[in-house]
Design a protein around this motif. Structure first.
Motif, PDB file in Angstrom:
ATOM      1  N   HIS A  47       0.831  -1.205   0.000  1.00  0.00           N
ATOM      2  CA  HIS A  47       0.000   0.000   0.000  1.00  0.00           C
ATOM      3  C   HIS A  47       0.868   1.259   0.000  1.00  0.00           C
ATOM      4  O   HIS A  47       0.568   2.231  -0.717  1.00  0.00           O
ATOM      5  CB  HIS A  47      -0.910   0.008   1.235  1.00  0.00           C
ATOM      6  CG  HIS A  47      -2.005  -1.000   1.170  1.00  0.00           C
ATOM      7  ND1 HIS A  47      -2.513  -1.618   2.291  1.00  0.00           N
ATOM      8  CD2 HIS A  47      -2.699  -1.526   0.122  1.00  0.00           C
ATOM      9  CE1 HIS A  47      -3.476  -2.449   1.939  1.00  0.00           C
ATOM     10  NE2 HIS A  47      -3.587  -2.423   0.630  1.00  0.00           N
ATOM     11  N   GLN A  48       1.914   1.232   0.775  1.00  0.00           N
ATOM     12  CA  GLN A  48       2.811   2.385   0.864  1.00  0.00           C
ATOM     13  C   GLN A  48       3.444   2.683  -0.496  1.00  0.00           C
ATOM     14  O   GLN A  48       3.509   3.843  -0.926  1.00  0.00           O
ATOM     15  CB  GLN A  48       3.895   2.095   1.910  1.00  0.00           C
ATOM     16  CG  GLN A  48       4.716   3.294   2.321  1.00  0.00           C
ATOM     17  CD  GLN A  48       5.649   2.935   3.472  1.00  0.00           C
ATOM     18  OE1 GLN A  48       6.493   2.045   3.373  1.00  0.00           O
ATOM     19  NE2 GLN A  48       5.458   3.615   4.593  1.00  0.00           N
TER      20      GLN A  48
ATOM     21  N   ARG B 157       2.257   2.026  -3.331  1.00  0.00           N
ATOM     22  CA  ARG B 157       1.241   2.486  -4.275  1.00  0.00           C
ATOM     23  C   ARG B 157       0.617   3.824  -3.841  1.00  0.00           C
ATOM     24  O   ARG B 157      -0.341   4.307  -4.463  1.00  0.00           O
ATOM     25  CB  ARG B 157       0.142   1.435  -4.419  1.00  0.00           C
ATOM     26  CG  ARG B 157       0.672   0.072  -4.863  1.00  0.00           C
ATOM     27  CD  ARG B 157      -0.367  -0.728  -5.592  1.00  0.00           C
ATOM     28  NE  ARG B 157       0.000  -2.125  -5.779  1.00  0.00           N
ATOM     29  CZ  ARG B 157       0.959  -2.577  -6.573  1.00  0.00           C
ATOM     30  NH1 ARG B 157       1.704  -1.724  -7.248  1.00  0.00           N
ATOM     31  NH2 ARG B 157       1.201  -3.877  -6.686  1.00  0.00           N
ATOM     32  N   GLY B 158       1.141   4.394  -2.740  1.00  0.00           N
ATOM     33  CA  GLY B 158       0.638   5.682  -2.283  1.00  0.00           C
ATOM     34  C   GLY B 158      -0.730   5.623  -1.654  1.00  0.00           C
ATOM     35  O   GLY B 158      -1.481   6.608  -1.674  1.00  0.00           O
ATOM     36  N   ARG B 159      -1.077   4.470  -1.049  1.00  0.00           N
ATOM     37  CA  ARG B 159      -2.392   4.293  -0.443  1.00  0.00           C
ATOM     38  C   ARG B 159      -2.271   4.245   1.084  1.00  0.00           C
ATOM     39  O   ARG B 159      -1.348   3.650   1.610  1.00  0.00           O
ATOM     40  CB  ARG B 159      -3.052   3.002  -0.947  1.00  0.00           C
ATOM     41  CG  ARG B 159      -3.205   2.952  -2.455  1.00  0.00           C
ATOM     42  CD  ARG B 159      -4.163   1.844  -2.880  1.00  0.00           C
ATOM     43  NE  ARG B 159      -5.499   2.116  -2.381  1.00  0.00           N
ATOM     44  CZ  ARG B 159      -6.166   1.300  -1.567  1.00  0.00           C
ATOM     45  NH1 ARG B 159      -5.613   0.164  -1.139  1.00  0.00           N
ATOM     46  NH2 ARG B 159      -7.369   1.606  -1.153  1.00  0.00           N
ATOM     47  N   ASP B 160      -3.213   4.884   1.747  1.00  0.00           N
ATOM     48  CA  ASP B 160      -3.222   4.920   3.208  1.00  0.00           C
ATOM     49  C   ASP B 160      -4.346   4.011   3.703  1.00  0.00           C
ATOM     50  O   ASP B 160      -5.524   4.381   3.686  1.00  0.00           O
ATOM     51  CB  ASP B 160      -3.441   6.361   3.692  1.00  0.00           C
ATOM     52  CG  ASP B 160      -3.373   6.478   5.204  1.00  0.00           C
ATOM     53  OD1 ASP B 160      -2.865   5.526   5.849  1.00  0.00           O
ATOM     54  OD2 ASP B 160      -3.833   7.500   5.740  1.00  0.00           O
TER      55      ASP B 160
END
Length: 247
Positions: free
Chosen positions: A200-201, A203-206
């Motif tokens: 996730h990190q 891919r820029g996802r929180d």
């Protein structure tokens, strides 16, 4: 060599098709989009004409236990029967490491039945048990993600790159039947929660991850249950290498 790939449009199937074609083989794609329906057997006899070997990389959505086992069973029976009629000399099944010892997972129950049919069937065979793929953690988190929160089991895994799996299948299918092949796995043991966090990190996802055993993966899958056995074949691609290429 004329080789058929069942599940040719899936993740592993499509990579296997590409690898075999790069090697100069004549590849037959077995999928509904190609006019072949494994669940009914429609189109199978025509597709397998002249085929010497088959890779079975089919997957099915998990429902209840009876339905999942029935789906795997029906497709496998249809495929093996058609192979026997066509004179196929080698059936290669992609399976999963550790399924023999885990009862509660309905998908694993289906894979066990698939293995049983292959080992007792009319076509010489090789079964290739693989660990989870590098994209498994992101997929599992995606099943439950809601409003930026996802539950995920704290599994210990030794994930393998899909491309490495496809390369091994393409290598094995052109050879002689091997029976049960060694477990295949990636080079590093990992925590599934950490893999999801890192994916996730990248891919820029929180996404807030909540470790729990309350989902489809129960405590019987804790510890070393999903890790490869002794004398496993270790594929080269690390999780970090795969993640860097996939972002």
């Amino acid at each position: 060599m004329r080789i058929a790939v069942a599940g040719a449009t899936g993740n592993i199937g499509s990579l296997t098709v590409a690898g075999l074609e790069r090697g100069g083989h004549d590849v037959v794609r077995i999928s509904r989009s190609a006019g072949v329906d494994l669940s009914t057997g429609e189109g199978l006899d025509a597709a397998l004409a002249g085929v010497e070997a088959v890779v079975d990389a089919v997957n099915v959505p998990s429902a209840d236990r009876a339905e999942t086992v029935g789906l795997f069973s029906g497709m496998t029976r249809n495929l093996l029967d058609a192979e026997a009629r066509a004179g196929v000399r080698h059936h290669v099944l992609l399976s999963i490491v550790g399924i023999a010892d885990i009862e509660g997972n309905v998908h694993y129950a289906g894979k066990r039945e698939q293995e049983r049919l292959v080992t007792e069937g009319p076509v010489p065979w090789t079964i290739v048990p693989a660990t989870q793929f590098h994209d498994f953690a992101e997929m599992v988190a995606g099943w439950t993600e809601q409003d930026g929160v996802a539950t995920i089991a704290p599994l210990l895994v030794q994930p393998i790159a899909p491309q490495d799996v496809a390369d091994i299948l393409a290598e094995i299918v052109v050879g002689e039947p091997r029976g049960r092949y060694a477990d295949i796995a990636g080079p590093e043991t990992q925590d599934l929660v950490d893999l999801a966090r890192r994916t996730h990190q990248a891919r820029g996802r929180d996404v807030r991850l909540v470790p729990t055993w309350s989902g489809v993966f129960g405590p019987e899958m804790a510890g070393n249950a999903l890790l490869p056995g002794e004398n496993a074949r270790i594929a080269p691609t690390t999780f970090d290498e795969w993640l860097a290429k996939s972002v």
